[in-house]
Design a protein around this motif. Structure first.
Motif, PDB file in Angstrom:
ATOM      1  N   LEU A 304      31.833 -36.342  27.794  1.00 32.01           N
ATOM      2  CA  LEU A 304      30.759 -35.380  28.038  1.00 32.01           C
ATOM      3  C   LEU A 304      29.982 -35.183  26.738  1.00 32.01           C
ATOM      4  CD1 LEU A 304      32.690 -32.696  30.148  1.00 32.01           C
ATOM      5  CD2 LEU A 304      30.990 -34.337  30.987  1.00 32.01           C
ATOM      6  N   PRO A 305      28.848 -35.861  26.589  1.00 32.66           N
ATOM      7  CA  PRO A 305      28.081 -35.722  25.352  1.00 32.66           C
ATOM      8  C   PRO A 305      27.556 -34.303  25.158  1.00 32.66           C
ATOM      9  CG  PRO A 305      26.839 -36.954  27.000  1.00 32.66           C
ATOM     10  CD  PRO A 305      28.217 -36.790  27.544  1.00 32.66           C
ATOM     11  N   LYS A 306      27.503 -33.892  23.879  1.00 29.74           N
ATOM     12  CA  LYS A 306      27.080 -32.531  23.535  1.00 29.74           C
ATOM     13  C   LYS A 306      25.682 -32.462  22.919  1.00 29.74           C
ATOM     14  CE  LYS A 306      31.885 -31.393  22.350  1.00 29.74           C
ATOM     15  NZ  LYS A 306      32.794 -31.038  21.227  1.00 29.74           N
ATOM     16  N   TYR A 307      25.201 -33.607  22.422  1.00 29.02           N
ATOM     17  CA  TYR A 307      23.992 -33.569  21.578  1.00 29.02           C
ATOM     18  C   TYR A 307      22.878 -34.466  22.130  1.00 29.02           C
ATOM     19  CZ  TYR A 307      27.644 -31.716  18.589  1.00 29.02           C
ATOM     20  OH  TYR A 307      28.701 -30.991  18.106  1.00 29.02           O
ATOM     21  N   ASN A 308      22.743 -34.455  23.445  1.00 30.08           N
ATOM     22  CA  ASN A 308      21.758 -35.301  24.117  1.00 30.08           C
ATOM     23  C   ASN A 308      20.366 -34.677  24.006  1.00 30.08           C
ATOM     24  OD1 ASN A 308      20.271 -36.894  25.823  1.00 30.08           O
ATOM     25  ND2 ASN A 308      21.565 -36.602  27.618  1.00 30.08           N
ATOM     26  N   ASN A 309      19.812 -34.734  22.808  1.00 28.45           N
ATOM     27  CA  ASN A 309      18.533 -34.089  22.532  1.00 28.45           C
ATOM     28  C   ASN A 309      17.898 -34.773  21.337  1.00 28.45           C
ATOM     29  OD1 ASN A 309      16.825 -32.031  20.979  1.00 28.45           O
ATOM     30  ND2 ASN A 309      17.087 -30.986  22.947  1.00 28.45           N
ATOM     31  N   LEU A 310      16.762 -35.433  21.528  1.00 33.80           N
ATOM     32  CA  LEU A 310      16.145 -36.190  20.439  1.00 33.80           C
ATOM     33  C   LEU A 310      15.733 -35.285  19.283  1.00 33.80           C
ATOM     34  CD1 LEU A 310      15.219 -38.976  19.465  1.00 33.80           C
ATOM     35  CD2 LEU A 310      13.005 -38.536  20.552  1.00 33.80           C
ATOM     36  N   ASP A 311      15.257 -34.083  19.572  1.00 33.68           N
ATOM     37  CA  ASP A 311      14.895 -33.163  18.496  1.00 33.68           C
ATOM     38  C   ASP A 311      16.107 -32.862  17.610  1.00 33.68           C
ATOM     39  OD1 ASP A 311      12.762 -32.979  20.432  1.00 33.68           O
ATOM     40  OD2 ASP A 311      12.105 -31.157  19.435  1.00 33.68           O
ATOM     41  N   TYR A 312      17.257 -32.615  18.241  1.00 34.61           N
ATOM     42  CA  TYR A 312      18.471 -32.317  17.475  1.00 34.61           C
ATOM     43  C   TYR A 312      18.917 -33.523  16.660  1.00 34.61           C
ATOM     44  CZ  TYR A 312      23.322 -31.212  16.361  1.00 34.61           C
ATOM     45  OH  TYR A 312      24.506 -31.007  15.701  1.00 34.61           O
ATOM     46  N   ILE A 313      18.864 -34.700  17.272  1.00 33.21           N
ATOM     47  CA  ILE A 313      19.241 -35.921  16.556  1.00 33.21           C
ATOM     48  C   ILE A 313      18.390 -36.062  15.289  1.00 33.21           C
ATOM     49  CG2 ILE A 313      19.183 -38.450  16.642  1.00 33.21           C
ATOM     50  CD1 ILE A 313      19.897 -38.213  19.645  1.00 33.21           C
ATOM     51  N   ILE A 314      17.086 -35.897  15.441  1.00 37.10           N
ATOM     52  CA  ILE A 314      16.184 -36.058  14.304  1.00 37.10           C
ATOM     53  C   ILE A 314      16.366 -34.920  13.302  1.00 37.10           C
ATOM     54  CG2 ILE A 314      13.744 -36.032  13.638  1.00 37.10           C
ATOM     55  CD1 ILE A 314      13.214 -37.603  16.268  1.00 37.10           C
ATOM     56  N   GLN A 315      16.597 -33.711  13.785  1.00 39.31           N
ATOM     57  CA  GLN A 315      16.789 -32.585  12.859  1.00 39.31           C
ATOM     58  C   GLN A 315      18.011 -32.792  11.973  1.00 39.31           C
ATOM     59  OE1 GLN A 315      14.672 -29.590  12.562  1.00 39.31           O
ATOM     60  NE2 GLN A 315      15.814 -29.830  10.638  1.00 39.31           N
ATOM     61  N   THR A 316      19.135 -33.242  12.554  1.00 39.80           N
ATOM     62  CA  THR A 316      20.326 -33.463  11.726  1.00 39.80           C
ATOM     63  C   THR A 316      20.099 -34.606  10.737  1.00 39.80           C
ATOM     64  OG1 THR A 316      21.330 -34.908  13.424  1.00 39.80           O
ATOM     65  CG2 THR A 316      21.937 -32.556  13.453  1.00 39.80           C
ATOM     66  N   ALA A 317      19.369 -35.638  11.182  1.00 36.80           N
ATOM     67  CA  ALA A 317      19.052 -36.745  10.285  1.00 36.80           C
ATOM     68  C   ALA A 317      18.144 -36.280   9.149  1.00 36.80           C
ATOM     69  CB  ALA A 317      18.398 -37.885  11.064  1.00 36.80           C
ATOM     70  N   TRP A 318      17.180 -35.411   9.476  1.00 33.15           N
ATOM     71  CA  TRP A 318      16.250 -34.896   8.475  1.00 33.15           C
ATOM     72  C   TRP A 318      16.965 -33.977   7.480  1.00 33.15           C
ATOM     73  CZ3 TRP A 318      12.487 -35.737   5.604  1.00 33.15           C
ATOM     74  CH2 TRP A 318      11.593 -34.769   5.105  1.00 33.15           C
ATOM     75  N   ASP A 319      17.841 -33.121   7.965  1.00 35.94           N
ATOM     76  CA  ASP A 319      18.618 -32.255   7.078  1.00 35.94           C
ATOM     77  C   ASP A 319      19.425 -33.087   6.088  1.00 35.94           C
ATOM     78  OD1 ASP A 319      17.608 -30.041   8.382  1.00 35.94           O
ATOM     79  OD2 ASP A 319      19.392 -29.745   9.639  1.00 35.94           O
ATOM     80  N   TRP A 320      19.993 -34.189   6.588  1.00 33.61           N
ATOM     81  CA  TRP A 320      20.766 -35.079   5.727  1.00 33.61           C
ATOM     82  C   TRP A 320      19.855 -35.806   4.737  1.00 33.61           C
ATOM     83  CZ3 TRP A 320      25.340 -36.294   3.886  1.00 33.61           C
ATOM     84  CH2 TRP A 320      25.541 -37.552   3.322  1.00 33.61           C
ATOM     85  N   GLU A 321      18.767 -36.337   5.241  1.00 37.43           N
ATOM     86  CA  GLU A 321      17.863 -37.138   4.408  1.00 37.43           C
ATOM     87  C   GLU A 321      17.278 -36.316   3.260  1.00 37.43           C
ATOM     88  OE1 GLU A 321      16.310 -40.474   3.059  1.00 37.43           O
ATOM     89  OE2 GLU A 321      17.448 -40.454   4.926  1.00 37.43           O
ATOM     90  N   LYS A 322      16.988 -35.063   3.512  1.00 40.59           N
ATOM     91  CA  LYS A 322      16.406 -34.211   2.470  1.00 40.59           C
ATOM     92  C   LYS A 322      17.359 -34.025   1.293  1.00 40.59           C
ATOM     93  CE  LYS A 322      15.358 -30.886   5.356  1.00 40.59           C
ATOM     94  NZ  LYS A 322      14.871 -29.590   5.883  1.00 40.59           N
ATOM     95  N   GLY A 323      18.656 -34.188   1.538  1.00 39.81           N
ATOM     96  CA  GLY A 323      19.628 -34.010   0.467  1.00 39.81           C
ATOM     97  C   GLY A 323      19.892 -35.260  -0.348  1.00 39.81           C
ATOM     98  N   LEU A 324      19.299 -36.397   0.065  1.00 37.87           N
ATOM     99  CA  LEU A 324      19.510 -37.654  -0.651  1.00 37.87           C
ATOM    100  C   LEU A 324      18.474 -37.822  -1.746  1.00 37.87           C
ATOM    101  CD1 LEU A 324      20.212 -40.069   2.349  1.00 37.87           C
ATOM    102  CD2 LEU A 324      21.878 -38.864   0.921  1.00 37.87           C
ATOM    103  N   LYS A 325      18.847 -38.582  -2.770  1.00 40.35           N
ATOM    104  CA  LYS A 325      17.942 -38.798  -3.901  1.00 40.35           C
ATOM    105  C   LYS A 325      16.801 -39.736  -3.538  1.00 40.35           C
ATOM    106  CE  LYS A 325      21.440 -37.964  -7.475  1.00 40.35           C
ATOM    107  NZ  LYS A 325      22.196 -38.550  -8.613  1.00 40.35           N
ATOM    108  N   ASN A 326      17.086 -40.742  -2.695  1.00 40.85           N
ATOM    109  CA  ASN A 326      16.065 -41.735  -2.356  1.00 40.85           C
ATOM    110  C   ASN A 326      15.746 -41.718  -0.870  1.00 40.85           C
ATOM    111  OD1 ASN A 326      15.847 -42.830  -5.022  1.00 40.85           O
ATOM    112  ND2 ASN A 326      17.824 -43.833  -4.683  1.00 40.85           N
TER     113      ASN A 326
END
Length: 326
Positions: A304-326
């Protein structure tokens, strides 16, 4: 306590699965050569640094750890690179996997969870794609994964004690909801990651590879699955394996897709920032549409997937990406 050996556990998907395993109480060992994985990503297990081209190293690892099962992620995974350098893919993804399977046989380890891919389907005859669809990969990466699935089937027929599950991933994206793990590739080919890097200024522009596909807006359509939902699918599949169930293959996707242009618009919406885009020609080895029929994994494994939402997928990726140096 069950012991699980995870090859490629320092990589993007592997590290998320290792975290989920540890949180469930498994004793986990990561086997990784760190060619594309990262030592810092191994937060929830010990790390055995070695290459699967070294059977002696594999043997030492398995003899010392005595795993109850192996989850196999270690592989080369870039479709376009596989077209340009197929031998690399046949060595890394087939020969090295055979090394692992041979040592497992010698040491009596008979549970194998395989990281496969929707690329085994090639250009599907129908969409959504179910697990019985013909396997017609159109690139060496997909060929290499198809070959391992055939090898696993043959081994299981020759050895009734050997049991495997193959999980055919569709497009994995997003990052750990706790912010501990995410994608870190020197030259990422993943659409969402590249789009976010353009917005952040790490890459000059995002290229759209092909706008003349037989889709509504002319761009490729993919089924994006959040990495935490995929990790959960691995734990459920592992339970299935350890319970002694039959060999099986499952698609891992949400059952619906987004075009490249739809993903770009969602990235711009989530980040509230502009994105420089360039349209260019098709990329070798890219099917027009890949969408999973996920009814089997839901029915057989109860996923039973919990995160079937493109906005959420991109938001978590963006939160992660902002913390990277490159």
């Amino acid at each position: 306590m069950k012991r699980i050996l995870v090859t490629g556990g320092a990589g993007y998907i592997g590290s998320h699965v290792v975290k989920h395993l540890a949180k469930r109480g498994y004793e986990v060992l990561t086997f990784d050569n760190l060619s594309t994985g990262h030592k810092w990503a191994v937060k929830y297990s010990n790390l055995f640094v070695a290459d699967l081209n070294n059977k002696e190293a594999i043997k030492k690892c398995i003899v010392d750890f005595r795993p109850n099962a192996v989850i196999h992620f270690a592989a080369s995974i870039e479709v376009n690179e596989s077209v340009l350098n197929p031998i690399k893919y046949y060595i890394n993804n087939i020969s090295n996997t055979i090394n692992l399977l041979e040592v497992m046989k010698e040491e009596g380890v008979n549970k194998f969870l395989f990281s496969s891919t929707a690329a085994v389907y090639g250009n599907p005859l129908k969409v959504p794609i179910d697990e019985d669809s013909p396997l017609n990969p159109i690139n060496p990466y997909g060929n290499s994964k198809k070959m391992i699935e055939l090898i696993l089937k043959d081994i299981s027929q020759a050895n009734s004690d050997f049991c495997y599950v193959s999980l055919r991933y569709f497009n994995v994206a997003g990052a750990d909801k706790d912010g501990e793990l995410g994608q870190v590739y020197e030259n990422s080919i993943h659409l969402i990651t590249r789009a976010l890097k353009v917005i952040k200024g790490s890459i000059d522009k995002l290229q759209i590879y092909g706008t003349d596909y037989d889709t509504a807006d002319g761009t490729c359509i993919r089924d994006y699955i959040h990495v935490d939902d995929l990790a959960d699918a691995h734990l459920i599949a592992l339970d299935y394996l350890l319970d002694g169930k039959e060999n099986n293959i499952f698609n891992c996707g949400y059952g619906h897709g987004y075009s490249v242009k739809e993903v770009i618009e969602t990235v711009k919406k989530v980040t509230a920032l502009p994105l420089k885009v360039e349209e260019t020609g098709r990329r070798a080895g890219d099917p027009a549409i890949l969408i999973a029929d996920n009814r089997k994994i839901k029915k057989v494994l109860g996923w039973l997937p919990k995160y079937n939402n493109l906005d959420y997928i991109i938001q978590t990726a963006w939160d992660w990406e902002k913390g990277l140096k490159n």
